[in-house]
Scaffold this motif. Structure first.
Motif, PDB file in Angstrom:
ATOM      1  N   LEU A  48     -34.231  -6.988 -22.217  1.00  0.00           N
ATOM      2  CA  LEU A  48     -33.845  -8.407 -22.142  1.00  0.00           C
ATOM      3  C   LEU A  48     -32.509  -8.639 -22.848  1.00  0.00           C
ATOM      4  CD1 LEU A  48     -37.192 -10.326 -22.706  1.00  0.00           C
ATOM      5  CD2 LEU A  48     -35.811 -10.225 -20.617  1.00  0.00           C
ATOM      6  N   VAL A  82     -54.965 -16.280 -18.357  1.00  0.00           N
ATOM      7  CA  VAL A  82     -56.416 -16.224 -18.512  1.00  0.00           C
ATOM      8  C   VAL A  82     -56.812 -17.118 -19.679  1.00  0.00           C
ATOM      9  CG1 VAL A  82     -58.358 -14.756 -19.122  1.00  0.00           C
ATOM     10  CG2 VAL A  82     -56.635 -13.946 -17.490  1.00  0.00           C
ATOM     11  N   TYR A 129     -37.689 -15.718 -28.601  1.00  0.00           N
ATOM     12  CA  TYR A 129     -37.030 -14.672 -27.833  1.00  0.00           C
ATOM     13  C   TYR A 129     -38.097 -13.644 -27.480  1.00  0.00           C
ATOM     14  CZ  TYR A 129     -33.433 -11.255 -26.577  1.00  0.00           C
ATOM     15  OH  TYR A 129     -32.653 -10.362 -25.913  1.00  0.00           O
TER      16      TYR A 129
HETATM   17  C1  LIG Z   1     -35.862  -8.964 -26.740  1.00  0.00           C
HETATM   18  C2  LIG Z   1     -36.744  -7.812 -27.063  1.00  0.00           C
HETATM   19  C3  LIG Z   1     -36.175  -6.569 -27.351  1.00  0.00           C
HETATM   20  C4  LIG Z   1     -36.988  -5.487 -27.655  1.00  0.00           C
HETATM   21  N1  LIG Z   1     -36.394  -4.292 -27.899  1.00  0.00           N
HETATM   22  C5  LIG Z   1     -37.186  -3.208 -28.120  1.00  0.00           C
HETATM   23  C6  LIG Z   1     -36.617  -1.903 -28.287  1.00  0.00           C
HETATM   24  O1  LIG Z   1     -35.386  -1.726 -28.288  1.00  0.00           O
HETATM   25  N2  LIG Z   1     -37.436  -0.850 -28.455  1.00  0.00           N
HETATM   26  C7  LIG Z   1     -38.795  -0.996 -28.443  1.00  0.00           C
HETATM   27  O2  LIG Z   1     -39.516   0.003 -28.567  1.00  0.00           O
HETATM   28  N3  LIG Z   1     -39.354  -2.213 -28.302  1.00  0.00           N
HETATM   29  C8  LIG Z   1     -38.590  -3.320 -28.135  1.00  0.00           C
HETATM   30  N4  LIG Z   1     -39.185  -4.551 -27.972  1.00  0.00           N
HETATM   31  C9  LIG Z   1     -40.649  -4.663 -28.061  1.00  0.00           C
HETATM   32  C10 LIG Z   1     -41.338  -4.296 -26.750  1.00  0.00           C
HETATM   33  O3  LIG Z   1     -40.790  -5.034 -25.705  1.00  0.00           O
HETATM   34  C11 LIG Z   1     -42.823  -4.576 -26.848  1.00  0.00           C
HETATM   35  O4  LIG Z   1     -43.346  -3.739 -27.843  1.00  0.00           O
HETATM   36  C12 LIG Z   1     -43.590  -4.311 -25.566  1.00  0.00           C
HETATM   37  O5  LIG Z   1     -43.053  -5.027 -24.494  1.00  0.00           O
HETATM   38  C13 LIG Z   1     -45.033  -4.729 -25.736  1.00  0.00           C
HETATM   39  O6  LIG Z   1     -45.757  -4.459 -24.567  1.00  0.00           O
HETATM   40  P1  LIG Z   1     -47.148  -5.176 -24.275  1.00  0.00           P
HETATM   41  O7  LIG Z   1     -47.573  -4.696 -22.953  1.00  0.00           O
HETATM   42  O8  LIG Z   1     -48.039  -5.007 -25.421  1.00  0.00           O
HETATM   43  O9  LIG Z   1     -46.811  -6.712 -24.238  1.00  0.00           O
HETATM   44  P2  LIG Z   1     -45.766  -7.536 -23.373  1.00  0.00           P
HETATM   45  O10 LIG Z   1     -44.771  -6.651 -22.772  1.00  0.00           O
HETATM   46  O11 LIG Z   1     -45.301  -8.622 -24.264  1.00  0.00           O
HETATM   47  O12 LIG Z   1     -46.642  -8.152 -22.229  1.00  0.00           O
HETATM   48  C14 LIG Z   1     -47.648  -9.097 -22.444  1.00  0.00           C
HETATM   49  C15 LIG Z   1     -47.777  -9.912 -21.191  1.00  0.00           C
HETATM   50  O13 LIG Z   1     -49.037 -10.551 -21.196  1.00  0.00           O
HETATM   51  C16 LIG Z   1     -48.897 -11.879 -20.735  1.00  0.00           C
HETATM   52  N5  LIG Z   1     -49.994 -12.661 -21.266  1.00  0.00           N
HETATM   53  C17 LIG Z   1     -50.223 -13.036 -22.539  1.00  0.00           C
HETATM   54  N6  LIG Z   1     -51.366 -13.746 -22.618  1.00  0.00           N
HETATM   55  C18 LIG Z   1     -51.883 -13.794 -21.377  1.00  0.00           C
HETATM   56  C19 LIG Z   1     -53.061 -14.381 -20.807  1.00  0.00           C
HETATM   57  N7  LIG Z   1     -53.924 -15.036 -21.547  1.00  0.00           N
HETATM   58  N8  LIG Z   1     -53.270 -14.263 -19.490  1.00  0.00           N
HETATM   59  C20 LIG Z   1     -52.393 -13.578 -18.689  1.00  0.00           C
HETATM   60  N9  LIG Z   1     -51.277 -13.004 -19.193  1.00  0.00           N
HETATM   61  C21 LIG Z   1     -51.034 -13.113 -20.509  1.00  0.00           C
HETATM   62  C22 LIG Z   1     -47.555 -12.281 -21.275  1.00  0.00           C
HETATM   63  O14 LIG Z   1     -47.032 -13.359 -20.535  1.00  0.00           O
HETATM   64  C23 LIG Z   1     -46.752 -11.010 -21.094  1.00  0.00           C
HETATM   65  O15 LIG Z   1     -46.144 -10.953 -19.841  1.00  0.00           O
HETATM   66  C24 LIG Z   1     -38.392  -5.643 -27.688  1.00  0.00           C
HETATM   67  C25 LIG Z   1     -38.959  -6.894 -27.428  1.00  0.00           C
HETATM   68  C26 LIG Z   1     -38.149  -7.979 -27.107  1.00  0.00           C
HETATM   69  C27 LIG Z   1     -38.790  -9.323 -26.828  1.00  0.00           C
END
Ligand SMILES: Cc1cc2nc3c(=O)[nH]c(=O)nc-3n(C[C@H](O)[C@H](O)[C@H](O)COP(=O)(O)OP(=O)(O)OC[C@H]3O[C@@H](n4cnc5c(N)ncnc54)[C@H](O)[C@@H]3O)c2cc1C
Ligand code: SRM
Ligand code: SF4
Ligand code: FES
Lengths: 815, 105
Positions: A48, A82, A129
């Motif tokens: 992003l 959800v 963010y």
């Molecule tokens: C700007 C930014 C930069 C980053 N840079 C790095 C980096 O350089 N290196 C690194 O290792 N990590 C980085 N991260 C962290 C990394 O993006 C996260 O650790 C990773 O995306 C987490 O994955 P996840 O699947 O757990 O959650 P997410 O990718 O956050 O996905 C969760 C999803 O679930 C959805 N959701 C939540 N609640 C519900 C519900 N009740 N019903 C349906 N859907 C729901 C959300 O809308 C979201 O789309 C960064 C994060 C951001 C925001």
């Protein structure tokens, strides 16, 4: 037989990876349904920041396109949050009313950004963010430039600040602690980082506690506890994240900080798993993708009956701010039982610190030079004793000799399925196989074919090691990339040596620089020809046979061997008589296609080579000269209507564009050069994606450069603001000449600028008057010989042989 | 094609062709590109790249090869065969110099 139903809540990076693994291991085992609160497919959240800074577009960061869901028979409910889990009925229900039953459920809801509940935190313009919606909101506000305040100088806060700065905002970061990124950096590295960011124009205020957010209908600023007031049109809160565990908690699943899982990623309910940032494993909630991907693999294994176990991860951090190299991993606090090794190189801006305990690396902070990060990280993760290489350890991997210490041995020993690139999920086996199968020899090739190290780049070191293991001596990562197979020298060396040895002909270069072929090849000859034309404008005679056909015949070759002809239309302006002349030429020579180009002028396509001189003669009579749509030189200067017509115009953008085009056409440049002049920041001439662009404002002319909108897309950088049109022209010409003298052949301005450093270019052009004038004068000198219309030259007979066959045989008669 | 079936044709003087360049000869049924190398050797190929029919006469001539102007295949002037990883060949014709360049078909 009906398949078991697997339901996933959240469509983020962690479950995306888990499903990939699952489909690979056991395709079709489950009937999969995903609920995603975001109205979109799975994208690379860590990218992003490049989207915010304009270095990438949303399309570039999609991980799974629509096809992927279709191909794997996955039902994806987009924009469906959800709201409840019924563990007895084994169903989940979304806010939009959809209810689906599950046999197994994966909760992967990620995290929620933490918003400090100070007064005013709910005002419009206060943003988190976390997802693409946040980025879009930021970009929307950033359109009007203005001021942004970022609260929190951690990884996310600084990336947001950098992105907003790139979007032209005036950015201030406020941070509670005395040093920035204190969780990842020691004070020395934090100091260097703060300095580098400040140099990029980002204001940083440390030890600053936010008291309130000010504003009535929307954000207007921030008040600090010490009484200071900062103005701002936007406030980005990047102070931390909280696992999104409320849904699980309401359903009665055990929750601590995150959703508690065991080593098999199972929650307190054996049908429910949790994955990603919402999960808490052995007391830790992770916030980076690498560990999440490790646990994703374990969960995939469990879901197809395996017994994989996740044992926790050590993590490392990189900051994704272009031009800043930063790596940190592990624990680097000081302590009696610890030793440290520090290396500083002030001139190069390098700082490296390793923290050792019991002869093993437990922490590493690298600033300025991070290539060895992955290597240290690997030594750290595997807890390798470093006694024997202690003396040279800090200099990095390339200083380690001997077989026992060969760090490649470690990589060589990795199993084929070991993951090398976390961002793109590429394993060792795939990289090695592709290198062999496709005969790849350069890092760029490996990136192109496997995507390994193509995202954040932190695994580049490992990929290079794999290349070195697979290719042996054939691979040398530190070697300069030679110009071509005819020499071992790179472009920079050749340019330098041409000047140093005063080489003035292609044979002289080939002789003195020990070319390996007798007369070069189609890669090096055009490059040498350009360097010589540029460096010795009044002495060197252009080598016609070293030019690409388009430049020899001053038209663009088409796929069927015919040519296209594009005359100049200065600044995109034309007239009825010009259009009439074009119409006549088209009729007379039966030209099959006429097209308005993307460069504000007209292209006539499908002209026979033999007809070219006659076409040019007619066009010349109407006053046209070659538009050089084929040249490594000035192509177009796009303009908008400016003060002549537009109600918003602040300066005569059309006039300036025409003036630039008339002044600058002619001299060859390393690669093509396209410009744009817009009359106001609405930017209708698209000046901010050009090689050089001008945005007219009330106070003068904002000169931009280093944009790209072809193979790469990149917004421009600001060179500086000047007051008058004369100055604008002078600075643009000087910049072009600097590029002409330093660029590698075929290297567009944005690539040259990246190699040279934006600040250095700004310094030479904006502040060093003597340098600027020198460049300007050398360009003018070069124009003396270069500004000759190639069409009229050929109409008057030059290179006649090009346009006629040598002979036409009457074969029927001869046989 | 037997040699005795062929006859030699006068196509022009070597000085008509630029060094490291080519000129075309039209035969009525095809176009033949006649190349002259840096060291004044002369070769003739059908003016048709084995890749997608690019006009080889328009390419850059280097050592004994020409690089096709359309997609940069490198073709041997002597054999007409594509070099490196690419596969394919274009027709090549013997050439005789008698103070003049001749090609035969
Ligand atoms: C700007 C930014 C930069 C980053 N840079 C790095 C980096 O350089 N290196 C690194 O290792 N990590 C980085 N991260 C962290 C990394 O993006 C996260 O650790 C990773 O995306 C987490 O994955 P996840 O699947 O757990 O959650 P997410 O990718 O956050 O996905 C969760 C999803 O679930 C959805 N959701 C939540 N609640 C519900 C519900 N009740 N019903 C349906 N859907 C729901 C959300 O809308 C979201 O789309 C960064 C994060 C951001 C925001
Ligand atoms: C005619 C035109 C398309 C159109 O119909 O509008 C065009 C046509 C070609 N472009 Fe383009 N480009 C045209 C505008 C653009 C633009 C838009 C612009 O200029 O505003 C871009 C994006 C900006 C940029 O330059 O990057 C563009 C990016 C490219 C690229 C990618 C360059 C890069 O470094 O990323 C190539 C390939 C290259 O140069 O190697 C390319 C190459 C070509 C070539 C020369 C391909 C070739 O080698 O044969 C095409 C020649 C066709 C011909 O004979 O006319 N064309 N091309 C446009 C001519 C503009 C003009 O008036 O001169
Ligand atoms: S985008 Fe440009 S290079 Fe590609 S096909 Fe169109 S004109 Fe040709
Ligand atoms: S036609 Fe010659 S390389 Fe494609």
């Amino acid at each position: 037989m009906s398949r078991e139903k697997l339901v996933v809540i959240g469509n983020g990076m962690a479950p995306g990876r888990m499903l990939e693994e699952l489909f690979e291991k056991a395709p079709g085992l489950y009937d999969v349904t995903i609920f995603n609160a975001e109205p979109r497919v799975n994208y690379d959240r860590i990218m992003l920041s490049p989207v915010l800074s304009g270095e990438k577009a949303y399309e570039d960061i999609i991980i799974h396109g629509d096809d992927w869901y279709r191909d794997h028979g996955v039902t994806l409910h987009r924009g469906a949050r959800v709201s409840g889990i019924d563990r007895v009925a084994k169903t989940v229900t979304a806010e939009n009313g959809i209810t689906v039953s599950y046999d197994r459920l994966v909760i992967a809801t990620g995290s929620l950004p933490f918003i400090i509940p100070v007064p005013g935190h709910q005002l419009p313009g206060v943003l988190a963010y976390r997802d693409l919606d946040d980025v879009e909101k930021m970009l929307d506000i950033a359109k009007n430039k203005g001021k942004a305040i970022v609260i929190g100088a951690g990884l996310l806060g600084l990336e947001a600040a950098y992105g907003l700065k790139r979007q032209g905002m005036d950015v201030t970061v406020v941070h509670l602690m005395p040093t920035i990124m204190e969780r990842q950096l020691d004070p020395a590295a934090a100091y260097l980082l703060e300095k580098a960011l400040t140099e990029r124009g980002i204001n940083i205020i440390t030890k600053a506690d936010t008291k309130a957010i000010l504003g009535t209908t929307r954000v207007e600023g921030v008040e600090l506890k010490d009484g200071r007031i900062l103005d701002g049109d936007m406030v980005v809160m990047a102070v931390g994240i909280r696992p999104a565990s409320a849904l699980a908690k309401e359903a009665g699943v055990a929750v601590n900080r995150g959703i508690v899982v065991d080593d098999g990623m199972m929650t307190s309910d054996p049908s429910i798993y949790a994955l990603g940032e919402c999960a808490e494993h052995r007391g830790t909630c992770y916030g980076l993708v690498a560990p999440l991907y490790e646990s994703a693999r374990v969960l995939a294994d469990r879901l197809c009956g395996g017994s994989g176990e996740y044992g926790g991860s050590v993590v490392n951090t990189k900051l994704k701010v272009t031009g800043i190299n930063l790596f940190s991993a592990g624990d680097f606090a000081e302590g009696d039982d610890r030793e440290e090794i520090v290396l500083r190189d002030a001139t190069a801006g390098v700082y490296k610190r390793l923290v050792l305990k019991n002869d093993r690396i437990i922490g590493a902070v690298l600033y300025g030079e991070t290539a060895d990060g992955p290597w240290y990280f690997d030594l750290m993760k595997r807890s390798v004793p470093v006694t024997e290489m202690r003396d040279t350890l800090i200099f990095g991997q390339s200083y380690q000799g001997g077989t026992t210490l060969d760090p490649r041995a470690a990589v060589a020993a990795l199993p084929a399925e070991a993951e090398i690139c976390g961002c793109n999920g590429v394993c060792k086996g795939k990289i090695v196989d592709t290198i062999s199968a496709k005969g790849l020899t350069t890092l760029d090739d490996v990136r192109a074919h496997t995507k390994a190290s193509a995202s954040c780049g932190s695994c580049t070191g490992l990929v290079e090691q794999l290349m070195s293991i697979t290719l042996g001596d054939a691979f040398n990562p530190h070697a300069v990339k030679p110009m071509c197979g005819c020499t071992d020298l790179g472009h920079s060396d050749v340019r330098r040596l041409i000047m140093a040895k005063q080489l003035k002909t292609i044979p002289a270069v080939m002789q003195e620089l020990e070319w390996k072929t007798s007369c070069g090849c189609a890669k090096c000859r055009p490059a040498l020809n350009y360097y010589l034309v540029c460096d010795w404008p009044d002495e060197y005679a252009d080598d016609y046979q070293s030019r690409f056909i388009n430049e020899r015949v001053h038209a663009n070759i088409q796929k069927d061997g015919t040519y296209s002809v594009v005359p100049r239309m200065w600044g995109g302006m034309t007239s009825s008589s010009e259009l009439r002349a074009i119409a006549d030429v088209v009729d007379k020579f039966e030209i099959p296609a006429v097209k308005v180009t993307g460069g504000q002028r007209i292209d006539m396509l499908g002209i026979r080579k033999e007809d070219l001189p006659a076409v040019w003669a007619d066009l010349g009579k109407a006053g046209f000269v070659s538009g050089q749509a084929y040249a490594k030189g000035l192509r177009t200067v796009k303009t908008c209507v400016g003060t002549d017509w537009c109600r918003f115009g602040t300066q005569d953008s059309t006039g300036l564009g025409i003036r630039i085009e008339k002044f600058m056409w002619g001299s060859w440049t390393p690669a093509k050069l396209k410009m744009g002049v817009s009359g106001c920041p609405r930017n209708c001439a698209e000046a901010t994606c050009k090689d050089i662009g001008v945005i007219c404002v009330d106070s003068g002319f904002e000169i931009h450069f280093a944009g790209a909108a072809g193979l790469d897309i990149k917004g421009t950088e600001v060179l500086g603001l000047v007051k008058t049109e004369d100055e604008a022209l002078e600075y643009i010409v000087a910049l072009t000449q600097m590029y002409r003298e330093q660029g590698h052949y075929l290297e567009r301005i944005y690539k040259w600028a990246k190699r040279t450093g934006l600040d250095e270019i700004r310094r030479q052009i904006m502040t060093d008057t003597e340098k600027r004038q020198g460049y300007y004068e050398r360009f003018v000198l070069s124009q003396k010989v270069a500004q000759v219309d190639p069409w009229s030259e050929r109409v008057s007979g030059k290179d006649k042989h090009e346009f006629k066959p040598m002979s036409e045989l009457k074969l029927e008669a001869a046989e | 094609m037997n040699t005795h079936m062929k006859s030699w044709f006068d196509v022009g003087s070597i000085s008509d062709i630029p060094r490291r360049g080519a000129r075309c000869v039209k035969t009525g049924t095809m176009t033949v590109a006649v190349f002259r190398t840096a060291d004044d050797k002369v070769f003739a190929l059908e003016d048709k790249c084995p890749h997608r029919n690019g006009p080889l006469s328009q390419g850059i001539v280097h050592d004994g090869c020409v690089t096709c102007p359309l997609h940069n295949w490198v073709i041997s002037l002597e054999t007409g065969r594509a070099q490196g990883a690419d596969e394919g060949a274009t027709l090549s014709f013997p050439v005789r110099l008698e103070g003049i360049a001749s090609s035969c078909r």
